[in-house]
Design an enzyme around this catalytic site. Structure first.
Site, PDB file in Angstrom:
ATOM      1  N   SER A   1      -0.839   0.464   3.433  1.00  0.00           N
ATOM      2  CA  SER A   1      -1.957   1.455   3.272  1.00  0.00           C
ATOM      3  C   SER A   1      -3.243   0.720   4.091  1.00  0.00           C
ATOM      4  O   SER A   1      -3.440  -0.084   3.686  1.00  0.00           O
ATOM      5  CB  SER A   1      -2.432   2.249   1.861  1.00  0.00           C
ATOM      6  OG  SER A   1      -2.874   1.131   0.799  1.00  0.00           O
ATOM      7  N   LYS A   2      -3.809   1.750   3.910  1.00  0.00           N
ATOM      8  CA  LYS A   2      -5.436   1.209   4.669  1.00  0.00           C
ATOM      9  C   LYS A   2      -6.175   0.418   3.680  1.00  0.00           C
ATOM     10  O   LYS A   2      -7.341  -0.399   3.482  1.00  0.00           O
ATOM     11  CB  LYS A   2      -5.873   2.361   4.616  1.00  0.00           C
ATOM     12  CG  LYS A   2      -6.042   2.295   6.250  1.00  0.00           C
ATOM     13  CD  LYS A   2      -7.036   1.714   7.192  1.00  0.00           C
ATOM     14  CE  LYS A   2      -7.187   1.831   9.226  1.00  0.00           C
ATOM     15  NZ  LYS A   2      -5.897   1.062  10.019  1.00  0.00           N
TER      16      LYS A   2
END
Ligand code: GLU
Length: 534
Positions: free
Chosen positions: A291-292
């Site tokens: 994920s970011k």
């Protein structure tokens, strides 16, 4: 098991899981994987990022593997900026690439190549393909191409190649007249009937074909030049790898679907192609896409968090590569860049998803931080790095470089990242703010307080020049004579000197704080402990 994450609906792959194979075939496959695939002569590799975003873990790993392979074989590692897609460029991304590579000591050989400066070169090579008939101009409008795409999807089975190759049949005169009218065009490669199979160094033989419907034949004719006359990624990538003499391309698995097209292009030019090594994707420990917030963080933000380049390199090196097992356990998997350069070997590449586990990163960070303390030059760099933030926080009279170095050398073993220095060691620069939040003084029961405080007051003060032995024997005597547990006395003094902070040894604390300051704190701390009783 050969497992490639390419949507099967897009490609008919000859790769199947080993599940249904006979034992003989299985053993052949596993034998094949044990072949020595490490090059025995110097290679030329490259890192070819597109400056469309800041470097993150995945791209750093790609750069590192290409770099390590080049260094390991005494070859060259080159840098190429794939910046032909001007619309997607992100300001600062190019500088970020240079900065991060330099910070990580991934040095490149030769001047970096910038594709945006090489249009004339690509034009020359497109002309060669046009005149040999390997490529053709496509004047079809966007609308027509969209219709073709839709109709290809509507076929049963759907065709993933959509172009009907209508422009490949234009006569010379038709082409001339469209050129005279300035009709916009792209240039397409005449793709082969079947894409060539190729041997990926890691995955073995790969055969990827687009799904087509033979009742309504469409073609996967790769666009080489866009209507704005700029080369596509595919053309520039192949031409440059050829011209730069690249022998080995290590890149992420996401590029695997492009490789048969690239090889078709190499074949169209009549060029040999490099060896391809597609390395596995990075995932979270739970096997999810990064994920970011987590592993997808930019390298610059990791740097700001206090991650050291040595730790990051060690961390990235293990995303899809395993060192020999005996060395890994002997060294707790901690490897310096120099060592990795010697150790890296394509035979050690692994195929499964590479899991990004932050805990490991911090483990390496702690290791390399402690290592830096032992090198006077690196220690000085660390001190230089933290002085500005200390200076902005604390009174200059309590602060000097020698003191900071001494703290790092004597108490730094508890630090995982240098950024925690201020929080961890604030008591060396300002008086502790005594409080009993979260019951930090519970080591001393209320009944004991009076006796202990009285005892310490009676004992008086630390003597000038008190060393570790003096402090210890003083506490020993107190405990022996008055029946207190050593622990209680230690904690009381520690609390007086440092508030709720633990960590440094008492003698070290007294030495760094000075005997005078320690005595003052002892008095103040005892007063607080006593006031707590009331
Ligand atoms: N420009 C591509 C990227 O951004 C390079 C792919 C390759 O290495 O061939 O990852």
């Amino acid at each position: 098991m050969i497992l490639l994450r390419i949507p099967t609906r897009f490609y008919c792959s000859s790769l199947k899981l080993t599940k249904g194979l006979s034992p003989l075939k299985k053993s052949l496959l596993s034998k094949k994987r044990k072949e020595d695939v490490h090059p025995s002569t110097p290679v030329r590799t490259r890192f070819a990022p597109s400056p469309t975003g800041f470097l993150h873990l995945g791209s750093l790993r790609t750069a590192l593997y290409n770099y390590l392979l080049a260094r390991n074989t005494n070859g060259q590692f080159l840098l190429r900026l794939e910046d032909t897609d001007q619309k997607r460029l992100v300001p600062g991304a190019e500088e970020n690439i240079y900065e991060v590579l330099k910070w990580c000591k991934i040095d490149w050989d030769e001047t970096p190549v910038k594709q945006s400066e090489r249009k004339l070169i690509y034009d020359k090579y497109v002309k060669i393909l046009l005149s040999s008939g390997m490529a053709y101009r496509c004047f079809c409008s966007k609308e027509r191409l969209n219709d073709l795409r839709r109709s290809a999807m509507g076929l049963k089975p759907p065709s993933m190649a959509s172009y009907d190759r209508c422009c490949a049949h234009l006569t010379k005169d038709e082409i001339e007249s469209k050129l005279v009218q300035d009709t916009p065009f792209t240039v397409r490669l005449k793709s082969p009937e079947q894409y060539p199979t190729f041997a990926d160094v890691l995955h073995g033989e790969i055969n990827l074909q687009p799904q087509v419907n033979y009742n309504d034949r469409r073609y996967d004719d790769l666009i080489l030049v866009k209507s704005d006359k700029l080369p596509t990624y595919h053309l520039a990538n192949v031409v440059d790898d050829h011209l730069m003499g690249i022998t080995h391309v290590i890149r992420g698995e996401e590029w695997l679907p492009s490789t048969p097209k690239h090889i078709a292009l190499y074949n169209a030019f009549g060029w040999d192609y490099p060896k391809f090594i597609h390395i596995p994707l990075l995932t979270t420990v739970g096997d999810k896409k990064l994920s970011k917030r987590k592993g997808d963080m930019s390298i610059s933000s990791l740097k700001n968090e206090g991650v050291l380049p040595e730790a990051l390199i060690n961390f990235c090196a293990l995303f899809g590569w395993s060192p020999p097992r005996n060395l890994a356990s002997k060294k707790h998997e901690c490897f310096s860049m120099d060592y990795l350069e010697k150790l890296f070997n394509l035979n050690g590449l692994t195929k499964g998803n590479a899991k990004v586990d932050d805990k490991k990163l911090w483990f390496f960070n702690k290791h390399f931080l402690q290592e830096r303390f032992t090198d006077p030059v690196k220690l000085k760099e660390l001190v230089d790095g933290i002085m500005p933030s200390l200076e902005s926080k604390y009174n200059a009279s309590t602060l000097n470089r020698e003191k900071v170095s001494k703290i790092l050398l004597n108490c730094g073993s508890c630090l995982t990242r240098i950024n925690d220095f201020c929080d961890e060691f604030c008591y060396f620069f300002e008086k502790p703010r005594y409080n009993d939040n979260d019951g930090v003084t519970k080591f001393l029961s209320k009944n004991e307080t009076h006796h202990v405080v009285e005892l310490l007051e009676k004992f008086g003060q630390f003597k000038e020049g008190a060393n570790a032995q003096d402090v210890e024997s003083m506490i020993d005597t107190m405990c022996r004579e008055h029946g207190f547990s050593k622990n209680v006395i230690y904690q009381t003094i520690r609390f007086a000197l440092a508030g709720c902070h633990s960590g440094a040894k008492l003698a070290v604390m007294i030495d760094i704080l000075s005997v005078k300051e320690s005595n003052q704190r002892l008095a103040e701390g005892l007063e607080f402990l006593q006031s707590r009783k009331r």
